[in-house]
Design an enzyme around this catalytic site. Structure first.
Site, PDB file in Angstrom:
ATOM      1  N   THR A  11       0.741  -1.333   0.109  1.00  0.00           N
ATOM      2  CA  THR A  11      -0.099   0.018  -0.144  1.00  0.00           C
ATOM      3  C   THR A  11       0.818   1.196  -0.218  1.00  0.00           C
ATOM      4  O   THR A  11       0.383   2.372  -0.087  1.00  0.00           O
ATOM      5  CB  THR A  11      -0.849   0.014   1.240  1.00  0.00           C
ATOM      6  OG1 THR A  11      -0.156  -0.174   2.469  1.00  0.00           O
ATOM      7  CG2 THR A  11      -1.907  -1.132   1.167  1.00  0.00           C
ATOM      8  N   SER A 236       2.454   3.848  10.947  1.00  0.00           N
ATOM      9  CA  SER A 236       2.022   3.409   9.849  1.00  0.00           C
ATOM     10  C   SER A 236       1.933   4.276   8.776  1.00  0.00           C
ATOM     11  O   SER A 236       2.183   5.539   8.970  1.00  0.00           O
ATOM     12  CB  SER A 236       0.580   3.102  10.279  1.00  0.00           C
ATOM     13  OG  SER A 236      -0.384   4.290  10.398  1.00  0.00           O
ATOM     14  N   LYS A 237       1.656   3.797   7.589  1.00  0.00           N
ATOM     15  CA  LYS A 237       1.470   4.911   6.495  1.00  0.00           C
ATOM     16  C   LYS A 237       0.398   5.516   6.741  1.00  0.00           C
ATOM     17  O   LYS A 237       0.550   6.910   6.452  1.00  0.00           O
ATOM     18  CB  LYS A 237       1.379   4.085   5.134  1.00  0.00           C
ATOM     19  CG  LYS A 237       2.223   3.070   4.854  1.00  0.00           C
ATOM     20  CD  LYS A 237       1.821   1.647   3.952  1.00  0.00           C
ATOM     21  CE  LYS A 237       2.823   0.759   4.364  1.00  0.00           C
ATOM     22  NZ  LYS A 237       2.277  -0.871   3.849  1.00  0.00           N
ATOM     23  N   GLN A 238      -0.639   5.437   7.452  1.00  0.00           N
ATOM     24  CA  GLN A 238      -1.638   6.383   7.813  1.00  0.00           C
ATOM     25  C   GLN A 238      -1.296   7.601   8.543  1.00  0.00           C
ATOM     26  O   GLN A 238      -1.783   8.405   8.255  1.00  0.00           O
ATOM     27  CB  GLN A 238      -2.940   5.484   8.688  1.00  0.00           C
ATOM     28  CG  GLN A 238      -3.772   4.459   7.470  1.00  0.00           C
ATOM     29  CD  GLN A 238      -2.974   3.393   6.983  1.00  0.00           C
ATOM     30  OE1 GLN A 238      -2.195   2.730   7.878  1.00  0.00           O
ATOM     31  NE2 GLN A 238      -3.278   3.052   5.834  1.00  0.00           N
ATOM     32  N   GLY A 240       1.661   8.840   8.403  1.00  0.00           N
ATOM     33  CA  GLY A 240       2.758   9.518   7.727  1.00  0.00           C
ATOM     34  C   GLY A 240       4.078   9.054   8.103  1.00  0.00           C
ATOM     35  O   GLY A 240       5.048   9.689   8.017  1.00  0.00           O
TER      36      GLY A 240
END
Ligand code: GLU
Length: 290
Positions: A11, A236-238, A240
């Site tokens: 993702t 997490s990617k969420q 940042g």
């Protein structure tokens, strides 16, 4: 023969948290004289930007983590997942479900876990099935609780009925659920040891239940401590987490080793020696008993 794997969902590029999982699985495979595989978990195609898989494989190579076999892609393995689902349906362990999210939410009120609704079993065959409505999704019928032993977390237990409910194997949009794909692939690839982040620990009982229903061997599990962002939330990617800066690979692996709680490899070491130092430290903690 030990066979381990790193199974990123593409993702986004690897970040400091996913590198920790990659390094841990690699260190454990090396420590046991085993093989280390990479599996691209791109079942959720719409969430995987094209080319991210190649970015991740390039990052791993730059960081000295090269798989012992060519990588596999879950998006190419749908036939295996369908065969497993068909077996579960034939055995009465999976069933079609016609409920919409709104119907499930209405039946359950506010009770939810991790934002996921616990399905009340409305479409179970003995309760009348889908009552002539077309099946939207396919669910696994859970029963009872699962006890298991984690190499890091120790004795674990989960009540699947109360905490999870009948979970989805194939989604209403036709996509395969992670739980089914990971179980089929780990078995088909002969994975003996799963080493991954602690955020996935509470998925493990669902996976063990599926292994039992499909008659598949159960790997050993080791869940590594989570890497937290500065704000205390999961990295997490969420929230940042930045892609890894590859200008200094030994420094990145030194940091990842420290995040695993290992003594930091010396700062002057090159990449191969940094990994070797981390592996010695890992072996002292998790290696086969001598
Ligand atoms: N693809 C999953 C993730 O990136 C990991 C699956 C696993 O290691 O079992 O969160």
């Amino acid at each position: 023969m030990y066979r381990g794997r790193f199974a990123p969902s593409p993702t986004g590029p690897l970040h400091a948290g996913s590198l920790v999982a990659a390094l841990a699985s690699w260190l454990d495979a090396r420590t046991h004289g085993g093989q280390w595989l990479v599996r691209i978990e791109d079942v959720d195609g719409p969430r995987c930007p094209p080319g991210t898989d190649a970015v991740i494989l390039g990052q791993l190579a730059a960081l000295g983590l090269v798989p012992d076999e060519p990588p596999t892609w879950q998006s190419r393995r749908g036939e295996l997942y369908q065969a497993a689902l068909d077996r579960l349906i034939a055995a009465g362990q999976a069933y079609g479900c016609a409920c919409t999210r709104a119907e499930i939410a209405a039946a359950m009120g506010p009770r939810a876990k991790h934002g996921e609704l616990i399905y009340p079993g409305t479409c179970r065959p003995e309760r009348g099935g889908t009552r002539g409505r077309p099946a939207r999704a396919w669910r696994f019928r859970v029963a009872g609780h699962i006890d298991w032993q984690d190499r890091q977390l120790g004795a674990q237990s989960q009540d699947l009925d109360a905490e999870v409910g009948d979970f989805v194997l194939k989604r209403a949009d036709g996509l395969w659920a992670y739980q089914l794909a990971v179980v089929v692939d780990d078995a088909e690839q002969g994975i003996t040891d799963v080493v991954r982040g602690e955020d996935l620990a509470d998925n493990t009982p669902r996976q063990i239940a599926l292994q039992r229903a499909l008659g598949l061997p159960m790997p050993r599990y080791l869940h590594t401590p989570l890497v937290l962002a500065a704000d205390g939330h999961k990295l997490s990617k969420q929230n940042g987490a930045a892609a890894i800066d590859l200008a200094d690979p030994p420094a990145r692996q030194r940091e990842a080793a420290e995040r695993l709680g290992l003594p930091a490899p010396a700062a002057h070491l090159g990449l191969a020696d940094t990994l070797a130092a981390a592996q010695q430290a890992w072996a002292a903690r998790y290696g086969p008993a001598r």
